[in-house]
Motif scaffolding. Structure first.
Motif, short mmCIF file in Angstrom:
data_model
loop_
_atom_site.label_atom_id
_atom_site.label_comp_id
_atom_site.label_asym_id
_atom_site.label_seq_id
_atom_site.Cartn_x
_atom_site.Cartn_y
_atom_site.Cartn_z
N LEU A 621 38.87 38.10 37.38
CA LEU A 621 38.64 37.97 38.69
C LEU A 621 39.43 39.18 39.45
O LEU A 621 40.56 39.31 38.25
N SER A 626 42.58 36.53 45.03
CA SER A 626 41.08 36.36 44.89
C SER A 626 40.25 35.18 43.97
O SER A 626 39.56 34.91 44.92
N SER A 630 38.11 32.03 46.20
CA SER A 630 36.80 32.42 45.36
C SER A 630 36.52 31.05 45.06
O SER A 630 35.80 30.17 45.29
N ILE A 680 31.97 30.57 41.33
CA ILE A 680 33.14 31.58 41.40
C ILE A 680 33.05 33.37 41.18
O ILE A 680 33.93 34.24 42.06
N LYS A 681 32.74 33.92 40.12
CA LYS A 681 32.02 35.27 39.85
C LYS A 681 31.98 36.08 41.08
O LYS A 681 31.62 36.91 41.57
N ILE A 683 31.41 34.72 44.38
CA ILE A 683 32.12 34.54 45.86
C ILE A 683 33.36 36.14 45.23
O ILE A 683 33.45 36.69 46.30
N ASP A 684 33.97 36.49 44.07
CA ASP A 684 34.47 37.02 44.00
C ASP A 684 34.38 38.35 43.79
O ASP A 684 35.17 38.87 44.73
#
Length: 693
Positions: A621, A626, A630, A680-681, A683-684
């Protein structure tokens, strides 16, 4: 298969396109109202009933205060503001899920309110002369007797004490076809707001103003005071426990941060805490329960509480009346067996002639059997109908010098001066075979000569056996209850595929059977419509009363079937199981989700200070900020993504508990582990690309 013996010494396709007032659906107006209700639900007094979301509310409030303080102090507050906004979004999305589920019930309640009318009742003030006085429905008292004629609206709930009429109950059931209501028996209850289409009835009022069946329906459909079910309470305790565990885990990070030299902002820790606790199932738990009641409303079953729906999902034993539930309820002709020397088509034609004037369901089924075989079913000119009487126990038709009769075997043989011994052997064998199979034999004569025997059978409904097999795979035990003799009961039970049966059953037998099953730790469901079913309906864990049944039955059960279809109890069990399966699936997903988020975020937060965690930082990330932002965004959006599943429910399949657990772990457990890493990845990448963190 065995007959149950009791110790007496201790003595979707149903909707069919109807416009049911209870049929829920999503509309723009409903969603708009749900969003408005979601803001109202931000009241902490309301949220405190859901500990997980209430905790999120507290952290959102603290984040807001922190962001405001940073802005007031001239500090950079972009990150803090984003955290606060997404935490509030998490609370709102959880409220929206509950509000949408409740909105369907409110829409149905509004529809029901629209059916209520203020009407004048014809109050009978002098039973001897029949004098009536126009009276407002609100002025009727319990015990008042009113006259309702064709075109009149029934002013309030009551019991028919005289007369018979067809009644349009579309205001309640959505079904436009009128139904017959008459005094006596189990079809005497009428509901206020329905309309008499033909004939007339006298009704004794049984409900006080404001407490009619329609009023109770509106209150139950709205579900404003819906109490949590035992499973919901147990799940709430589990979620509170998980919340406490993750609180301890987050607190320990303070020590880890001090050791590694990482300065952890309390607001960041609070946001991390929210991403780890089970907010997904916490936000959707209430919606799942309300949606279960809504799915019953769609098939015109009114549950008095979510507890009843949930109990249906845990039912072990299902008691079903034979007549009208497992069978069609009317005996139907399946064959006509000729005596020696008579052609089969001639015997069938004679049976049809003997039944042309018979308007009973049995008589019509004989005519239909002949029509399907190509026999003429036109009544000859000059035909004289011979009605059935208790003396002759026969009925038929005379045309000139020709005559046709059908009736009870012993009565026909006596009329022909025949005995069992003098009757043809083939005839006796056919009669015996029909009786042993649970059917009813009717002898047929033409011009005073025996021509054959009709086989009347209580026909098992198509598909019932397959549905019982599905329920058996889910671990349910089905028991048929009937007043038939054991021989007939055994034959029908075998054909229907039930596990057991109770023959020659009395109301006391039903009650003892339910108590015996419950004493073994089983949950029991049953349906009924008569006043004599009320004790058993009250004793059963799931008691389904027919809307057309007696008032006592409707008050005793914890569900009311507005279509008065006894087979609906099978569908009710399926809806209950779907509710439990859905809640289990979402819980599995949520717990797996939280575990994945823990291992996805923690390495990113400490990898700089503790390079040894680099091996665990598989997501790479962009930064600790972040990673947190995220995770918070993902935490909020996943609730929105799962709202349709919570409302629609996981598809019901008749599989065993082991297979069900395996499916949940494979689909929702594994999915819950993978989804956070992917979400999450992504969105990051977006927020780092936009420079938001």
């Amino acid at each position: 298969m065995t007959q149950i013996t009791l110790d007496t010494s201790r003595g979707d396709p149903r909707e069919g396109g109807r416009a049911s007032p209870l049929a829920g659906g999503l509309s723009g107006a409903m969603i708009g109202r749900a969003v408005g209700d979601a803001f109202v639900k931000l009241n902490p007094v309301k949220l405190i009933k859901n500990p997980v979301i209430f905790t999120t509310w507290i952290v959102a409030l603290l984040s807001t205060i922190s962001a405001a303080a940073a802005i007031a102090g001239g500090q950079s507050a972009g990150f803090a503001v984003q955290l606060a906004l997404w935490l509030w979004a998490t609370v709102l999305f959880a409220n929206v899920a509950e509000s949408i589920a409740e909105g369907r019930g409110k829409a149905a309640a509004d529809s029901l309110r629209a059916t209520r009318v203020t009407t004048k009742a014809k109050l009978i003030v002098d039973p001897k002369t029949g004098t009536v006085v126009p009276t407002n429905a609100s002025e009727l008292e319990v015990g008042s007797i009113i006259l309702v004629e064709a075109g009149d609206v029934i002013a309030s709930d009551g019991e028919i004490i005289e007369g018979v009429a067809s009644v349009n109950e579309a205001a309640i059931t959505g079904e436009s076809a009128p139904v017959i209501r008459e005094s006596g028996g189990d079809r005497s209850a009428v509901t206020g707001g329905t309309t008499v289409v033909s004939d007339w009835i006298k009704v004794r009022i049984t409900a006080k103003p404001g407490s009619t069946f329609l009023d109770r329906m509106i209150a139950m459909v709205e579900g404003a005071d819906r109490r949590k079910t035992p499973n919901e309470l147990a799940l709430a305790v589990l979620l509170a426990g998980l919340t406490l565990i993750f609180l301890i885990a987050v607190v320990t990070l303070v020590g880890l941060g001090a050791y590694s030299g990482v300065d952890l902002d309390p607001i960041v820790l609070g946001a991390l805490f929210i991403t780890l606790i089970p907010t997904t199932i916490g936000g959707l738990m209430s919606a799942v329960g309300i949606a279960g009641m809504d799915r019953l409303l769609k098939v015109n079953v009114l549950a008095t509480s979510g507890r009843a729906v949930e109990a249906a999902g845990d039912v072990d034993t299902l008691l079903l009346d034979k007549t009208g539930t497992i069978t069609f309820g009317n005996r139907m002709a399946t064959e006509v067996i000729p005596v020696p020397g008579v052609r089969p088509e001639a015997a069938l034609a004679a049976a049809v002639m003997a039944s042309l004037a018979d308007e009973t369901p049995e008589g019509r089924s004989i005519v239909e059997l002949g029509r399907n075989a190509g026999v003429s079913v036109d009544q000859p000119a000059g035909a004289v109908a011979i009605p059935f009487t208790a003396v002759t126990r026969q009925s038929g038709l005379d045309v000139g010098k020709d005559s046709w009769r059908k009736g009870a075997v012993d009565a026909v043989l006596k009329d022909l001066n025949l005995t069992d011994g003098s009757a043809p052997a083939e005839f006796r064998q056919a009669v015996d075979r029909i009786a042993r199979s649970g059917g009813t034999p009717l002898a047929v004569t033409q011009n005073g000569a025996l021509v054959g025997v009709i086989h009347l059978k209580d026909v098992v409904k198509p598909g019932v056996k397959a549905r019982f097999a599905d329920l058996r795979r889910m671990g349910l035990r089905t028991v048929m209850i009937t007043g038939d003799n054991p021989v007939t009961a055994a034959a029908i039970a075998s054909e229907a595929g039930v596990d057991d049966y109770l023959a020659e059953a009395t109301p006391e037998d039903k009650m003892r059977l339910i108590k015996a099953e419950q004493a073994k730790g089983r949950l029991v469901a049953m349906c009924g419509d008569g006043a004599n079913d009320a004790p058993a309906l009250a004793q059963a864990d799931v008691g389904v009363a027919m809307q057309t049944g007696a008032q006592a039955a409707r008050e005793a059960g914890n569900m009311v079937d507005l279509d008065s279809d006894p087979t609906k109890v099978i569908e009710i069990v399926e809806v209950g199981k779907q509710l439990l399966i859905t809640r289990g699936a979402l819980t599995t997903f949520s717990v797996a989700n939280d575990v994945a988020k823990y291992f996805a975020i923690i390495p990113a937060m400490f990898v700089v200070a503790l390079p040894s965690l680099g091996a665990l930082n598989v997501m790479r990330l962009h930064s600790p900020e972040s990673a947190i932002l995220s995770a918070v965004i993902f935490n909020a959006l996943v609730i929105v993504a799962l709202i349709p599943l919570a409302l629609k429910g996981v598809k019901y399949r008749a599989i065993g508990a082991g297979a069900l657990l395996g499916r949940n772990l494979l689909i929702y457990g594994l999915g819950g582990l993978i989804a956070p890493f992917v979400g999450i990845k992504l969105i990051d990448l977006v927020i780092s690309g936009l420079g938001l963190a």
